[in-house]
Design a protein around this motif. Structure first.
Motif, PDB file in Angstrom:
ATOM      1  N   ALA A  44     -38.947  36.765 -42.506  1.00 55.49           N
ATOM      2  CA  ALA A  44     -38.838  35.452 -43.150  1.00 55.49           C
ATOM      3  C   ALA A  44     -40.119  34.649 -42.984  1.00 55.49           C
ATOM      4  CB  ALA A  44     -37.652  34.684 -42.584  1.00 55.49           C
ATOM      5  N   GLY A  45     -40.507  33.951 -44.052  1.00 59.48           N
ATOM      6  CA  GLY A  45     -41.647  33.044 -44.034  1.00 59.48           C
ATOM      7  C   GLY A  45     -41.259  31.725 -44.672  1.00 59.48           C
ATOM      8  N   LYS A  46     -42.244  30.967 -45.133  1.00 61.13           N
ATOM      9  CA  LYS A  46     -41.964  29.669 -45.753  1.00 61.13           C
ATOM     10  C   LYS A  46     -41.557  29.809 -47.215  1.00 61.13           C
ATOM     11  CE  LYS A  46     -45.524  27.452 -42.890  1.00 61.13           C
ATOM     12  NZ  LYS A  46     -46.863  26.839 -42.926  1.00 61.13           N
ATOM     13  N   PHE A 106     -33.837  34.136 -49.740  1.00 62.21           N
ATOM     14  CA  PHE A 106     -33.256  32.872 -49.268  1.00 62.21           C
ATOM     15  C   PHE A 106     -31.917  32.609 -49.965  1.00 62.21           C
ATOM     16  CE2 PHE A 106     -37.475  30.645 -47.848  1.00 62.21           C
ATOM     17  CZ  PHE A 106     -37.518  31.485 -46.751  1.00 62.21           C
ATOM     18  N   THR A 107     -31.783  33.092 -51.231  1.00 59.15           N
ATOM     19  CA  THR A 107     -30.494  32.908 -51.917  1.00 59.15           C
ATOM     20  C   THR A 107     -29.402  33.718 -51.214  1.00 59.15           C
ATOM     21  OG1 THR A 107     -30.753  34.737 -53.529  1.00 59.15           O
ATOM     22  CG2 THR A 107     -31.702  32.606 -54.122  1.00 59.15           C
ATOM     23  N   TYR A 108     -29.749  34.915 -50.697  1.00 58.78           N
ATOM     24  CA  TYR A 108     -28.781  35.702 -49.922  1.00 58.78           C
ATOM     25  C   TYR A 108     -28.390  34.970 -48.643  1.00 58.78           C
ATOM     26  CZ  TYR A 108     -29.314  40.021 -52.682  1.00 58.78           C
ATOM     27  OH  TYR A 108     -29.286  40.971 -53.679  1.00 58.78           O
ATOM     28  N   LEU A 109     -29.372  34.304 -48.014  1.00 55.16           N
ATOM     29  CA  LEU A 109     -29.085  33.601 -46.757  1.00 55.16           C
ATOM     30  C   LEU A 109     -28.216  32.367 -46.988  1.00 55.16           C
ATOM     31  CD1 LEU A 109     -32.569  34.135 -45.110  1.00 55.16           C
ATOM     32  CD2 LEU A 109     -30.385  34.949 -44.194  1.00 55.16           C
ATOM     33  N   VAL A 110     -28.357  31.733 -48.157  1.00 49.22           N
ATOM     34  CA  VAL A 110     -27.455  30.629 -48.520  1.00 49.22           C
ATOM     35  C   VAL A 110     -26.034  31.164 -48.679  1.00 49.22           C
ATOM     36  CG1 VAL A 110     -26.843  28.995 -50.360  1.00 49.22           C
ATOM     37  CG2 VAL A 110     -29.221  29.164 -49.588  1.00 49.22           C
ATOM     38  N   LEU A 111     -25.898  32.268 -49.412  1.00 49.75           N
ATOM     39  CA  LEU A 111     -24.571  32.863 -49.627  1.00 49.75           C
ATOM     40  C   LEU A 111     -23.964  33.333 -48.314  1.00 49.75           C
ATOM     41  CD1 LEU A 111     -25.425  34.841 -52.874  1.00 49.75           C
ATOM     42  CD2 LEU A 111     -23.738  33.012 -52.713  1.00 49.75           C
ATOM     43  N   GLN A 165     -32.368  33.812 -59.738  1.00 46.75           N
ATOM     44  CA  GLN A 165     -31.845  32.567 -60.315  1.00 46.75           C
ATOM     45  C   GLN A 165     -30.319  32.586 -60.332  1.00 46.75           C
ATOM     46  OE1 GLN A 165     -34.396  30.478 -61.368  1.00 46.75           O
ATOM     47  NE2 GLN A 165     -32.993  28.767 -61.665  1.00 46.75           N
ATOM     48  N   SER A 166     -29.744  33.744 -60.639  1.00 46.91           N
ATOM     49  CA  SER A 166     -28.291  33.883 -60.681  1.00 46.91           C
ATOM     50  C   SER A 166     -27.678  33.646 -59.299  1.00 46.91           C
ATOM     51  CB  SER A 166     -27.932  35.286 -61.191  1.00 46.91           C
ATOM     52  OG  SER A 166     -26.547  35.526 -61.104  1.00 46.91           O
ATOM     53  N   LEU A 167     -28.239  34.293 -58.272  1.00 47.03           N
ATOM     54  CA  LEU A 167     -27.703  34.112 -56.921  1.00 47.03           C
ATOM     55  C   LEU A 167     -27.934  32.681 -56.423  1.00 47.03           C
ATOM     56  CD1 LEU A 167     -28.593  37.491 -55.155  1.00 47.03           C
ATOM     57  CD2 LEU A 167     -26.467  36.817 -56.270  1.00 47.03           C
ATOM     58  N   GLN A 190     -31.261  26.121 -48.566  1.00 49.08           N
ATOM     59  CA  GLN A 190     -31.239  25.374 -49.827  1.00 49.08           C
ATOM     60  C   GLN A 190     -32.462  24.462 -49.924  1.00 49.08           C
ATOM     61  OE1 GLN A 190     -27.303  23.544 -49.762  1.00 49.08           O
ATOM     62  NE2 GLN A 190     -26.674  24.810 -51.501  1.00 49.08           N
ATOM     63  N   GLU A 191     -32.799  23.817 -48.818  1.00 41.56           N
ATOM     64  CA  GLU A 191     -33.975  22.939 -48.810  1.00 41.56           C
ATOM     65  C   GLU A 191     -35.258  23.730 -49.036  1.00 41.56           C
ATOM     66  OE1 GLU A 191     -33.699  20.843 -45.113  1.00 41.56           O
ATOM     67  OE2 GLU A 191     -32.154  19.458 -45.842  1.00 41.56           O
ATOM     68  N   LEU A 192     -35.338  24.897 -48.414  1.00 44.79           N
ATOM     69  CA  LEU A 192     -36.514  25.746 -48.632  1.00 44.79           C
ATOM     70  C   LEU A 192     -36.602  26.194 -50.092  1.00 44.79           C
ATOM     71  CD1 LEU A 192     -36.400  27.899 -45.363  1.00 44.79           C
ATOM     72  CD2 LEU A 192     -38.293  26.428 -46.077  1.00 44.79           C
ATOM     73  N   LEU A 193     -35.465  26.558 -50.675  1.00 43.26           N
ATOM     74  CA  LEU A 193     -35.456  26.978 -52.078  1.00 43.26           C
ATOM     75  C   LEU A 193     -35.874  25.842 -53.006  1.00 43.26           C
ATOM     76  CD1 LEU A 193     -32.228  29.177 -52.104  1.00 43.26           C
ATOM     77  CD2 LEU A 193     -34.519  29.973 -52.724  1.00 43.26           C
ATOM     78  N   GLU A 194     -35.417  24.621 -52.681  1.00 45.10           N
ATOM     79  CA  GLU A 194     -35.796  23.457 -53.493  1.00 45.10           C
ATOM     80  C   GLU A 194     -37.314  23.342 -53.608  1.00 45.10           C
ATOM     81  OE1 GLU A 194     -34.194  20.774 -55.209  1.00 45.10           O
ATOM     82  OE2 GLU A 194     -32.640  22.329 -55.238  1.00 45.10           O
TER      83      GLU A 194
END
Length: 635
Positions: free
Chosen positions: A299-301, A343-348, A414-416, A363-367
């Motif tokens: 994991a990174g930024k 990161f979408t997998y980690l949100v799920l 995008q889907s995840l 979610q904040e990182l994805l934003e």
């Protein structure tokens, strides 16, 4: 009363507003890309130096349609959906059937692969989006990607369980049954894996990948016993999976993790195995260890690296060739591209585990990683270190800014992302997108009580055994239950999924293992039990050593207890013979005493008569064999 009514109306209006927002986003970003004829989606619209993304990858298509399915499930919950539930759900059905058609046109490859397990006989991993045709030759791409076929089956099972009619005919049922056979030996089949190139140095060498084995295990578990026609089906539309293939996938997976493969010590793709959508790891400690390794090492930024020393799409990679020399991998250390997808997998994962802090963090990182284009906020495929920052990043990892590549959006990511957002807003519940309840199995391990029915080959032996205090029945005495050898059951499986129109023959004849034969079967109105294959001296010469055979029984009991997952109890039918009593009476009597005591090799067991054990046994029905003829059991 008026206050409550006003509050309800406000909530309803807010819900419709949020659903409308996601509808517009998903329609614009995903559904506008769906081919109107085939129903397939391109992985992206980009054509770059790294590849043509306009083709329809099986894996990407399944992931890319999940947001559409999720939104359709959310719309099901309101009364006035303006026809959107129907529209969204049928867009999902069209895509899944588009993939089905593309694969059915390669039925000959499925049939061949069942026998050869050859890399060149694998189903193609991507197809032409507009036609469903193949786009590259068998030897021009790493097609054998068992995780891709597996995730199609896994999500097909979940969507069917949620009420989507995807499979229409018995021909299609037969094809899906053969896909089950196709992935059934994933535990021992090296493939090219999720990143399509096999070994880390990209030399086209296939290897055993935990992400492929785990996804196959999840697919086999999910589709086992599922009626593909839903509530409108019959036994003819039920899929049959051999439990031993699930067990062997589990054994292999647990021995590989937290590694991905021989060349990859860890891989972010394992997020899909330890959490949504596969939930393939029962061992909580192993699951957490794998998750921690992914976060700590990858994991990174800007996302997660796919794996360590991954040169793909770094500025140092020579994209004119597919492979690296082993010594070249060192140059990619610390500058591997980072993929927001993970990161979408980690949100799920956080949503399914109720870890709200984890959900919020990623979610904040994805934003911060979304790129605005034409008023839409899109996730790029990856972020890379630009050439001028390479040396500084190598000296001080995670200090230099990275840039998004040209592939915006990666539709799968995008889907995840949308799926995670809808879950966190409460528009969806985790049970909506996991109707089979796979996430509830993580951390829950069951140790079964193994039932044992003892049979004597004739009445003379039955009398001799009684002298030693061993109660056994003869095959004649258990009638109308029939007793047969495991080899006959292998022949039955050649008929399950057989389809002459498609050139499919069902399962190849192979030795069946103990979990499969530890059930009571109702086959074409007959009740049948099968003797375990390890007791067949004609098949397995070591059984002529009766000390070995009795040790084998003990180890098989431990295996059955640990890996049994069916409803009901496992029921092992053992045939005792004159030779066993004469050649190894002392060892046999010692084993029989353990069984009578209820504990054998640390395994809880229960002796009983077959007709009594049937009441609590695991039972499987097979009612639709096209060519079934059974000879009477000869004692």
């Amino acid at each position: 009363m008026q206050v409550v009514l006003n509050q309800t109306m406000k909530t309803s209006t807010k819900l419709l507003t949020r659903l409308d927002y996601y509808y517009q986003q998903i329609k614009t970003i995903i559904l506008t890309r769906q081919n109107p004829i085939t129903g397939l989606l391109p992985a992206s619209t980009a054509i770059t130096a790294h590849g043509d993304y306009t083709d329809a990858w099986v894996r990407d298509n399944v992931y890319s349609i999940l947001a559409v399915w999720g939104l359709g499930l959310a719309y099901r919950k309101i009364d006035d959906d303006e026809g959107r539930t129907y529209e969204l759900e049928h867009s999902v059905i069209k895509l899944m059937r588009g993939l089905l058609f593309a694969m059915m046109r390669q039925a000959h490859k499925v049939e061949t692969f069942k026998h050869t397990q050859s890399l060149l006989d694998g189903l193609h991993a991507k197809y032409n989006t507009a036609t469903g045709d193949i786009v590259v030759g068998d030897d021009e791409w790493g097609h054998l990607q068992l995780d891709a076929t597996s995730i199609f089956l896994l999500i097909l099972a979940q969507m069917t369980a949620a009420g989507l009619p995807i499979i229409y005919t018995i021909d299609e049922v037969n094809f899906v049954q053969n896909l089950v056979y196709y992935i059934g030996r994933a535990y021992r089949t090296p493939d090219y894996g999720i990143w399509e190139r096999g070994n880390k140095i990209n030399r086209g060498s296939a290897e055993l990948n935990a992400s492929s084995v785990g996804m196959a295990k999840a697919a086999l578990e999910a589709i086992n016993g599922l009626d593909l026609f839903g509530v409108r089906g019959s036994q003819a539309s039920v899929i049959h999976v051999l439990p031993d293939e699930i067990a062997r996938a589990r054994i292999t997976l647990e021995s590989l993790l937290p590694r991905e493969s021989g060349s990859k010590e860890i891989d972010a793709a394992l997020l899909s195995i330890i959490s949504y959508p596969a939930f393939a790891v029962e061992d909580l400690e192993l699951r957490d260890r794998t998750l921690n390794d992914i976060i700590n090492k990858l994991a990174g930024k800007y996302g997660c690296k796919r794996f360590l020393r991954d040169g793909h799409q770094t500025v140092l990679e020579d994209h004119q060739r597919l492979h690296y020399e082993p010594w070249e991998l060192k140059q990619f250390e610390h500058i591997e591209c980072e993929w927001p997808l993970f990161f979408t997998y980690l949100v799920l994962d956080g949503s399914f585990r109720g870890e709200q802090e984890q959900v919020k963090k990623y979610q904040e990182l994805l934003e911060s990683l979304l790129i605005e284009q034409d008023g839409l906020r899109l996730l790029p495929e990856l972020y890379y270190v630009p050439a001028e920052n390479i040396e500084a990043e190598k000296l001080a990892p995670q200090t230099q800014p990275r840039l998004p590549n040209e592939n915006i959006p990666l539709v799968w990511a995008q889907s995840l992302y949308f799926l995670g957002e809808m879950l966190s807003e409460g528009l969806l519940a985790v049970g909506d997108i996991d109707p089979l309840g796979r996430h509830l199995c993580v951390g829950k391990q069951r140790e079964a009580l193994v039932q044992i029915a003892l049979l004597a080959e004739d009445e003379d032996l039955q009398t001799k055994l009684e002298v030693h205090g061993i109660e056994a029945q003869t095959p004649t005495q258990v009638e109308p239950i029939q007793v047969r050898k495991a080899g006959e059951f292998s022949a039955i499986y050649t008929q399950i999924g057989r389809n002459d129109k498609l050139g499919l023959t069902g399962r190849p004849v192979r030795r069946l293992r103990s979990l499969t034969t530890s059930r009571i079967f109702r086959i074409s109105s007959e009740t049948i039990v099968f003797l375990p294959s390890f007791s067949d001296s004609q098949q397995f010469y070591l059984t002529l050593d009766y000390h070995f055979l009795l040790d084998q029984i003990r180890s098989e009991l431990a295996y059955i207890q640990k890996y049994w997952s069916d409803l009901g109890r496992p029921t092992l039918t053992l045939m005792l013979t004159h030779t066993m009593l004469e050649s190894g009476s002392e060892a046999l009597l010692e084993l029989m005493q353990e069984l009578k005591d209820g504990i054998c090799n640390g395994v809880r067991v229960k002796l009983g008569r077959l007709n009594q054990l049937m009441l609590t046994a695991g039972i499987q029905r097979i009612d639709f064999l096209p060519n079934a003829e059974f000879s009477r059991f000869a004692s």
